[in-house]
Design a protein around this motif. Structure first.
Motif, PDB file in Angstrom:
ATOM      1  N   SER A 328      68.018  49.197  15.266  1.00 57.16           N
ATOM      2  CA  SER A 328      68.360  48.661  16.364  1.00 57.16           C
ATOM      3  C   SER A 328      69.545  47.812  16.052  1.00 57.16           C
ATOM      4  O   SER A 328      69.732  46.957  15.015  1.00 57.16           O
ATOM      5  CB  SER A 328      67.129  47.953  16.893  1.00 57.16           C
ATOM      6  OG  SER A 328      67.768  47.234  18.003  1.00 57.16           O
ATOM      7  N   ASP A 330      69.988  45.047  17.440  1.00 59.91           N
ATOM      8  CA  ASP A 330      69.656  43.444  17.322  1.00 59.91           C
ATOM      9  C   ASP A 330      69.228  43.047  16.331  1.00 59.91           C
ATOM     10  O   ASP A 330      69.021  42.019  16.197  1.00 59.91           O
ATOM     11  CB  ASP A 330      68.479  43.595  18.475  1.00 59.91           C
ATOM     12  CG  ASP A 330      68.989  43.423  20.016  1.00 59.91           C
ATOM     13  OD1 ASP A 330      70.396  43.739  20.007  1.00 59.91           O
ATOM     14  OD2 ASP A 330      68.234  43.354  20.922  1.00 59.91           O
ATOM     15  N   SER A 354      71.761  51.072  20.186  1.00 56.83           N
ATOM     16  CA  SER A 354      72.132  49.971  21.188  1.00 56.83           C
ATOM     17  C   SER A 354      71.043  49.681  21.767  1.00 56.83           C
ATOM     18  O   SER A 354      70.149  50.522  22.394  1.00 56.83           O
ATOM     19  CB  SER A 354      73.362  50.257  21.978  1.00 56.83           C
ATOM     20  OG  SER A 354      74.436  50.206  21.397  1.00 56.83           O
ATOM     21  N   THR A 355      70.871  48.498  22.577  1.00 56.58           N
ATOM     22  CA  THR A 355      69.554  48.291  23.359  1.00 56.58           C
ATOM     23  C   THR A 355      69.967  48.111  24.946  1.00 56.58           C
ATOM     24  O   THR A 355      69.298  47.653  25.426  1.00 56.58           O
ATOM     25  CB  THR A 355      68.836  46.922  22.972  1.00 56.58           C
ATOM     26  OG1 THR A 355      69.953  45.884  22.711  1.00 56.58           O
ATOM     27  CG2 THR A 355      68.611  47.025  21.358  1.00 56.58           C
ATOM     28  N   ASP A 356      71.183  48.560  25.121  1.00 53.27           N
ATOM     29  CA  ASP A 356      71.437  48.274  26.420  1.00 53.27           C
ATOM     30  C   ASP A 356      71.343  49.588  27.365  1.00 53.27           C
ATOM     31  O   ASP A 356      71.952  49.728  28.352  1.00 53.27           O
ATOM     32  CB  ASP A 356      73.133  47.869  26.838  1.00 53.27           C
ATOM     33  CG  ASP A 356      73.886  49.055  26.050  1.00 53.27           C
ATOM     34  OD1 ASP A 356      73.279  50.197  25.406  1.00 53.27           O
ATOM     35  OD2 ASP A 356      75.189  49.035  26.112  1.00 53.27           O
ATOM     36  N   ALA A 358      67.600  52.096  28.412  1.00 47.82           N
ATOM     37  CA  ALA A 358      66.265  52.003  28.272  1.00 47.82           C
ATOM     38  C   ALA A 358      65.285  52.456  26.953  1.00 47.82           C
ATOM     39  O   ALA A 358      64.660  51.985  26.377  1.00 47.82           O
ATOM     40  CB  ALA A 358      65.431  52.754  29.676  1.00 47.82           C
ATOM     41  N   GLU A 361      66.005  50.104  24.200  1.00 48.47           N
ATOM     42  CA  GLU A 361      65.259  48.865  24.439  1.00 48.47           C
ATOM     43  C   GLU A 361      63.659  49.583  23.877  1.00 48.47           C
ATOM     44  O   GLU A 361      63.061  48.623  23.079  1.00 48.47           O
ATOM     45  CB  GLU A 361      65.220  48.607  25.630  1.00 48.47           C
ATOM     46  CG  GLU A 361      64.463  47.336  26.232  1.00 48.47           C
ATOM     47  CD  GLU A 361      64.862  45.962  25.377  1.00 48.47           C
ATOM     48  OE1 GLU A 361      64.094  45.061  25.261  1.00 48.47           O
ATOM     49  OE2 GLU A 361      65.998  46.001  25.196  1.00 48.47           O
ATOM     50  N   GLN A 362      63.385  50.447  24.207  1.00 46.26           N
ATOM     51  CA  GLN A 362      62.050  51.032  23.955  1.00 46.26           C
ATOM     52  C   GLN A 362      61.818  51.291  22.314  1.00 46.26           C
ATOM     53  O   GLN A 362      60.728  50.612  21.890  1.00 46.26           O
ATOM     54  CB  GLN A 362      61.566  52.127  24.590  1.00 46.26           C
ATOM     55  CG  GLN A 362      60.414  52.840  24.317  1.00 46.26           C
ATOM     56  CD  GLN A 362      60.168  54.416  24.980  1.00 46.26           C
ATOM     57  OE1 GLN A 362      61.281  54.974  25.574  1.00 46.26           O
ATOM     58  NE2 GLN A 362      59.063  54.809  24.861  1.00 46.26           N
ATOM     59  N   ARG A 364      63.430  49.496  20.260  1.00 48.66           N
ATOM     60  CA  ARG A 364      63.259  48.126  19.325  1.00 48.66           C
ATOM     61  C   ARG A 364      62.157  47.427  19.590  1.00 48.66           C
ATOM     62  O   ARG A 364      61.599  47.143  18.651  1.00 48.66           O
ATOM     63  CB  ARG A 364      64.327  47.201  19.981  1.00 48.66           C
ATOM     64  CG  ARG A 364      64.707  45.984  19.257  1.00 48.66           C
ATOM     65  CD  ARG A 364      65.435  44.991  20.161  1.00 48.66           C
ATOM     66  NE  ARG A 364      64.565  44.600  21.601  1.00 48.66           N
ATOM     67  CZ  ARG A 364      65.308  43.898  22.514  1.00 48.66           C
ATOM     68  NH1 ARG A 364      66.457  42.982  22.110  1.00 48.66           N
ATOM     69  NH2 ARG A 364      64.692  43.555  23.565  1.00 48.66           N
ATOM     70  N   GLU A 365      61.472  47.638  20.708  1.00 46.29           N
ATOM     71  CA  GLU A 365      60.272  47.018  21.093  1.00 46.29           C
ATOM     72  C   GLU A 365      58.991  47.662  20.397  1.00 46.29           C
ATOM     73  O   GLU A 365      58.130  46.865  19.965  1.00 46.29           O
ATOM     74  CB  GLU A 365      60.117  46.733  22.530  1.00 46.29           C
ATOM     75  CG  GLU A 365      60.976  45.662  23.022  1.00 46.29           C
ATOM     76  CD  GLU A 365      60.877  45.476  24.717  1.00 46.29           C
ATOM     77  OE1 GLU A 365      59.743  46.250  25.227  1.00 46.29           O
ATOM     78  OE2 GLU A 365      61.673  44.667  25.441  1.00 46.29           O
TER      79      GLU A 365
END
Length: 379
Positions: A328, A330, A354-356, A358, A361-362, A364-365
């Motif tokens: 990620s 981040d 990238s986390t920009d 969906a 972001e999924q 990474r989390e």
């Protein structure tokens, strides 16, 4: 996002975070057409003047910044192809210097300033994609070719057509006039397509592997009817047709029209930039779903194996089992760099996600931002 773009972004962020209590930080940006010697001369003049004036030693930090700039410039014979940006100063009691001599796009103007923070405007292009997209606006009355890279739009060529207007010449039958008009239109469209082939594929008649040799995608604009006629006529080279990201309503076959096209296609450009990340993430999530559905059953030989989590990925790397590592954006830069180096040593690839969007972001989390697609399963 490729690893080079990620590391460049991390370097820019370190520059942004630097600050001083006084105006002792110096920014120097040199465009490609400006000799290093000219910049060095200005730095040396300012250093001599500041040293002469500063009898009380109050400008010691500023003098140290100028000396650091001077050292950097003295070791360079010429300006890099895309220019040079140097930051120097004393931050938290330590002299720092940041040198950017491998920029993805040219420095646009000379900057030499002193402040309590560095000016990162000359590096704004570093945040954008290094991908290049072809722009083509076509109308019966003219056409325009250009390139879009990041926020920059470059006009390559504009040209007019000889296609007759809708009013026929006296004495001509309506049918003959319309036939001549259609013939002229087709000939003009062929000219436009040939120019696009040469400019976007670097092609002068020979067959090459594809549009990725010159551009990463093609955007076409014009009035809806004209663009439809252009595409229905099968004028575009098949490689450009394959690279086409979409068509858009644009009013003018001019430089203004090229900018309008790039602006209207911004979503498609962003999507294209994420294609590699999406493809790798899809493989990861698909394999994860299959593994979960199969439970403890033995995988088929052609099934993709994946692992996630820092320890699990490290273990897979130790077995030389990793095809592609996903990390990620981040994560700390040092973590990304360590994982990338391990993957390189073992012959694997590394994709920074990238986390920009969906899926990023999924990732990474749900997986702590570290996973790997394997060449083979490990026990």
């Amino acid at each position: 996002m490729d690893i080079e773009a990620y590391e460049l972004r991390e370097r820019v962020e370190r520059v942004e975070d630097a600050e001083a209590t006084e105006n002792d930080l110096v920014t120097l940006a040199i465009p490609p057409d400006t000799p290093v010697g000219e910049a060095l001369e200005r730095v040396e003049e300012d250093r001599a003047e500041a040293e002469y004036i500063d009898e009380q030693g109050e400008d010691a930090a500023y003098l140290e910044a100028l000396e650091a700039l001077r050292r950097v410039l003295q070791h360079r014979d010429s300006t890099p192809d895309n220019g040079l940006v140097v930051y120097a100063g004393v931050v938290d009691g330590e002299t720092v210097e940041y040198v950017f001599d491998d920029l993805p796009s040219p420095v646009s103007e000379f900057v030499y300033e002193r402040d309590n923070e560095f000016d990162t405007d000359p590096l704004e292009t570093c945040r954008t994609t290094s991908q290049t997209f072809g722009l083509l606006v076509v109308e019966r009355g003219g056409a325009a070719l250009g390139l879009s890279e990041g926020d920059d739009v470059e006009k390559i060529e504009t040209f007019d057509s000889d296609v007759m207007g809708k009013t026929k010449a006296g004495g001509q039958s309506a049918q003959r006039f319309e036939r001549d008009r259609e013939r002229q239109k087709d000939e003009f469209f062929e000219t436009v397509a040939d120019e696009a082939k040469r400019e976007f594929l670097g092609d002068h008649g020979e067959e090459s592997d594809g549009a990725d040799e010159g551009i990463d995608g093609l955007l076409v604009g014009g009035t809806e009817i004209t663009v439809e006629d252009f595409r229905d006529g099968d004028h575009l080279d098949h490689r450009l047709e394959d690279a086409l990201l979409g068509t858009f309503a644009v009013e003018y076959a001019t430089e203004q029209g090229l900018r309008q096209l790039a602006e209207k296609a911004s979503d498609q450009i962003r999507d294209a930039e994420r294609d590699e990340m999406r493809e790798v993430l899809d493989r990861f999530f698909d394999a994860l779903h299959v593994g979960s559905a199969d439970g403890d059953s033995a995988p088929d030989a052609d099934e993709t194996e994946v692992v996630y989590g820092r320890e699990e990925v490290e273990e897979a790397l130790s077995y030389d089992a990793v095809e592609t590592v996903l990390v990620s954006a981040d994560l700390p830069a040092e973590t990304v760099r360590e994982i990338r180096e391990r993957a390189d040593d073992e012959g694997g690839d590394c994709v920074v996600v990238s986390t920009d969007f969906a899926r990023g972001e999924q990732f990474r989390e749900g997986f702590d931002g570290v996973a790997a697609i394997l060449r083979f399963a490990i026990e």
